[in-house]
Motif scaffolding. Sequence first.
Motif, short mmCIF file in Angstrom:
data_model
loop_
_atom_site.label_atom_id
_atom_site.label_comp_id
_atom_site.label_asym_id
_atom_site.label_seq_id
_atom_site.Cartn_x
_atom_site.Cartn_y
_atom_site.Cartn_z
N ASP A 116 0.81 -1.23 0.00
CA ASP A 116 0.00 0.00 0.00
C ASP A 116 0.84 1.28 0.00
OD1 ASP A 116 -2.28 -1.42 0.04
OD2 ASP A 116 -2.64 -1.22 2.19
N TRP A 117 2.09 1.15 0.40
CA TRP A 117 2.94 2.35 0.48
C TRP A 117 3.45 2.81 -0.88
CZ3 TRP A 117 6.82 0.30 4.74
CH2 TRP A 117 6.09 0.05 5.92
N VAL A 118 3.29 1.96 -1.90
CA VAL A 118 3.91 2.24 -3.20
C VAL A 118 2.99 3.09 -4.08
CG1 VAL A 118 4.91 1.20 -5.29
CG2 VAL A 118 5.11 0.00 -3.08
N LEU A 119 3.49 4.26 -4.47
CA LEU A 119 2.81 5.09 -5.47
C LEU A 119 3.77 5.23 -6.65
CD1 LEU A 119 1.56 8.05 -3.22
CD2 LEU A 119 0.36 5.92 -3.74
N THR A 120 3.26 5.29 -7.85
CA THR A 120 4.18 5.44 -8.99
C THR A 120 4.24 6.91 -9.44
OG1 THR A 120 2.50 4.98 -10.67
CG2 THR A 120 3.76 3.10 -9.81
N THR A 121 5.32 7.22 -10.14
CA THR A 121 5.51 8.56 -10.69
C THR A 121 5.95 8.40 -12.14
OG1 THR A 121 7.86 8.53 -10.23
CG2 THR A 121 6.44 9.45 -8.54
N GLN A 122 6.05 9.53 -12.80
CA GLN A 122 6.57 9.51 -14.17
C GLN A 122 8.08 9.66 -14.13
OE1 GLN A 122 5.91 12.40 -17.07
NE2 GLN A 122 5.94 10.73 -18.54
N ILE A 128 10.51 14.13 -7.56
CA ILE A 128 11.08 15.24 -6.80
C ILE A 128 10.22 16.49 -6.98
CG2 ILE A 128 13.08 16.81 -6.69
CD1 ILE A 128 14.73 14.21 -7.57
N ALA A 129 9.84 16.75 -8.24
CA ALA A 129 9.00 17.92 -8.51
C ALA A 129 7.67 17.82 -7.76
CB ALA A 129 8.76 18.05 -10.02
N LEU A 130 7.12 16.61 -7.69
CA LEU A 130 5.86 16.42 -6.97
C LEU A 130 6.04 16.70 -5.47
CD1 LEU A 130 4.62 13.19 -8.77
CD2 LEU A 130 3.30 15.31 -8.58
N CYS A 131 7.14 16.23 -4.92
CA CYS A 131 7.39 16.47 -3.48
C CYS A 131 7.51 17.97 -3.20
CB CYS A 131 8.67 15.76 -3.02
SG CYS A 131 8.50 13.96 -2.98
N LEU A 132 8.20 18.68 -4.10
CA LEU A 132 8.32 20.14 -3.93
C LEU A 132 6.94 20.77 -3.97
CD1 LEU A 132 11.37 20.65 -6.30
CD2 LEU A 132 11.31 21.37 -3.89
N ASP A 133 6.13 20.28 -4.88
CA ASP A 133 4.80 20.84 -5.08
C ASP A 133 3.90 20.61 -3.85
OD1 ASP A 133 2.92 22.07 -6.71
OD2 ASP A 133 2.09 20.15 -7.33
N HIS A 288 -3.51 12.52 -3.13
CA HIS A 288 -4.47 13.56 -3.50
C HIS A 288 -3.92 14.40 -4.66
CE1 HIS A 288 -7.63 16.47 -3.08
NE2 HIS A 288 -6.73 17.43 -2.97
N ARG A 289 -2.63 14.78 -4.55
CA ARG A 289 -2.06 15.61 -5.61
C ARG A 289 -1.98 14.84 -6.94
NH1 ARG A 289 0.42 20.53 -5.18
NH2 ARG A 289 -1.03 20.57 -3.46
N LEU A 290 -1.62 13.57 -6.86
CA LEU A 290 -1.56 12.76 -8.09
C LEU A 290 -2.95 12.69 -8.73
CD1 LEU A 290 0.77 9.87 -6.86
CD2 LEU A 290 1.30 11.51 -8.66
N HIS A 291 -3.95 12.58 -7.88
CA HIS A 291 -5.32 12.51 -8.38
C HIS A 291 -5.72 13.82 -9.06
CE1 HIS A 291 -9.39 11.11 -8.61
NE2 HIS A 291 -9.82 12.21 -8.01
N THR A 292 -5.40 14.94 -8.41
CA THR A 292 -5.80 16.23 -9.01
C THR A 292 -5.05 16.49 -10.31
OG1 THR A 292 -4.21 17.47 -7.70
CG2 THR A 292 -6.42 17.32 -6.80
N LEU A 293 -3.84 15.91 -10.42
CA LEU A 293 -3.08 16.10 -11.66
C LEU A 293 -3.49 15.09 -12.74
CD1 LEU A 293 0.48 16.69 -10.18
CD2 LEU A 293 -0.99 18.40 -11.27
N ASN A 294 -4.44 14.23 -12.42
CA ASN A 294 -4.90 13.21 -13.36
C ASN A 294 -3.79 12.25 -13.77
OD1 ASN A 294 -6.95 11.97 -14.85
ND2 ASN A 294 -6.25 12.95 -16.73
N TYR A 295 -2.89 11.98 -12.82
CA TYR A 295 -1.79 11.05 -13.11
C TYR A 295 -2.29 9.61 -13.12
CZ TYR A 295 2.03 7.88 -12.42
OH TYR A 295 2.86 6.81 -12.56
N SER A 296 -1.83 8.83 -14.09
CA SER A 296 -1.97 7.37 -14.00
C SER A 296 -0.77 6.77 -14.73
CB SER A 296 -3.30 6.88 -14.58
OG SER A 296 -3.34 7.10 -15.95
N PRO A 297 -0.37 5.55 -14.34
CA PRO A 297 0.90 5.02 -14.85
C PRO A 297 0.83 4.57 -16.31
CG PRO A 297 -0.15 3.43 -13.38
CD PRO A 297 -1.01 4.66 -13.35
N ALA A 298 2.01 4.52 -16.93
CA ALA A 298 2.13 4.02 -18.30
C ALA A 298 2.25 2.50 -18.24
CB ALA A 298 3.36 4.63 -18.98
N SER A 299 1.42 1.81 -19.00
CA SER A 299 1.31 0.35 -18.85
C SER A 299 2.62 -0.38 -19.13
CB SER A 299 0.21 -0.18 -19.77
OG SER A 299 0.52 0.12 -21.11
#
Length: 418
Positions: A116-122, A128-133, A288-299
Amino acid sequence: MPTRGAMLLAAPCKMTSLWRAKNRRRRAVDFNQIIDRRGTHCSQWDGMQAKFGVSPKDGLGMWTADSNYATAPCVREELQRWVDHGIFGYTWEYPEYKDAVVWWMKNRHGWEIDADWVLTTQGLGNGIALCLDVWSEPGDTVAIFPPVYHEFRIKIENAGRVVTECPLVRDGDSYALDLEDAQSRLTGTEKLLIWCSPQNPSGRIWTVEELRAVSEFAKRNGMILVSDEIHHDLVYAGNKYVPTDVAVPDGRAHTVYLTAASKTFNIAGMRTGNMIIPDPDLRMAMKHRLHTLNYSPASLGLHMICAAYTPEGAAWVDEQMAHLDGNRQLFDAGMQAIPGVWSMPLQSTFLAWVDFAGTGMAFEEFRARIRDTAKLAASPGPQFGTGGETWMRFNLAGPRPMIEDAVGRLQTAFADLQ
Ligand SMILES: Cc1ncc(COP(=O)(O)O)c(C=O)c1O
């Protein structure tokens, strides 16, 4: 192959293991095969003329941190299977993906994490940019320990934040922390500390005591610790990397851990990284931020990592490290043979960190020799911040003949010093 009916019903990772079980065989790994990357739109070669003024026609790409050999056969075969499947629809961070990450961290690093702790990024630049944000505001300050991966500073400044440099100090053949000095440099407005473990560009692996001290330093000063551990699989025999979370399990309430398979398996172009966030409040804020940015992973990134984070992938990484060890020994011996030039002994990473201070030359002079005479596209030390003024960074993740060629070119470019 499974029957067509079985394939239609099987989940992707089940398809993978079925297929693998039937096709398990020893595959030859040739890290010395020269693969011409020119004309493939890769940054390493097709971007070097614009960035460094070195032509790919007769130059060598040794700057950005991707590898000049192919990824593991198990990863390529998995990608091929999806190409054959032919459908590239939407996906999500499916349980088999997270389980593969959990498996890798436990088996390669002795790090027990919860799926459950794992979130993906691009990718981790994006992480890093997301953490700053999420955890700072424009105008806030962010601490880093230079010389360090130059994109930390760039990401901080691009986000309208201000860098507080807490320079590392030279300690014999390596670097050490000076947290007393660091404390005196803080402005009191730092919201984050972006930390690199193992360290780029020096390859330094931090001890448990150092990791504890850094975590405590961040906590004491009210900073979220962003622990970038992207290079953690690239450790040379005889050295021991300890994940920050293993070293400091009570640091979770103020720490975000960043990892990826991208450097390890040369799949950076798939733009997939992980943010591992044990603390529920921190994780919720990021989700929450990933959701608002409409992020989803590349298959395809997820599929490839499922194939990489397996015993077969692990065996390939071990072979890669043996190859890189040969490269670094060859390169270091070649650099140490040039009077005034010194390559720092690497504990990890495929990035050689080379000091030209002993030549007595100004930065522009030795850089010009590397660029114009040796025709190597390498990363300039000053971009890594304070402490990088007399250095250059060379990517050693290539076929051995390429590293031999680079050493020969550098020795020729500085032959007058002999
Ligand atoms: C320490 C470190 N963090 C992050 C990155 C960038 O990672 P990504 O390609 O996943 O954005 C790099 C790339 O060299 C790196 O060395």
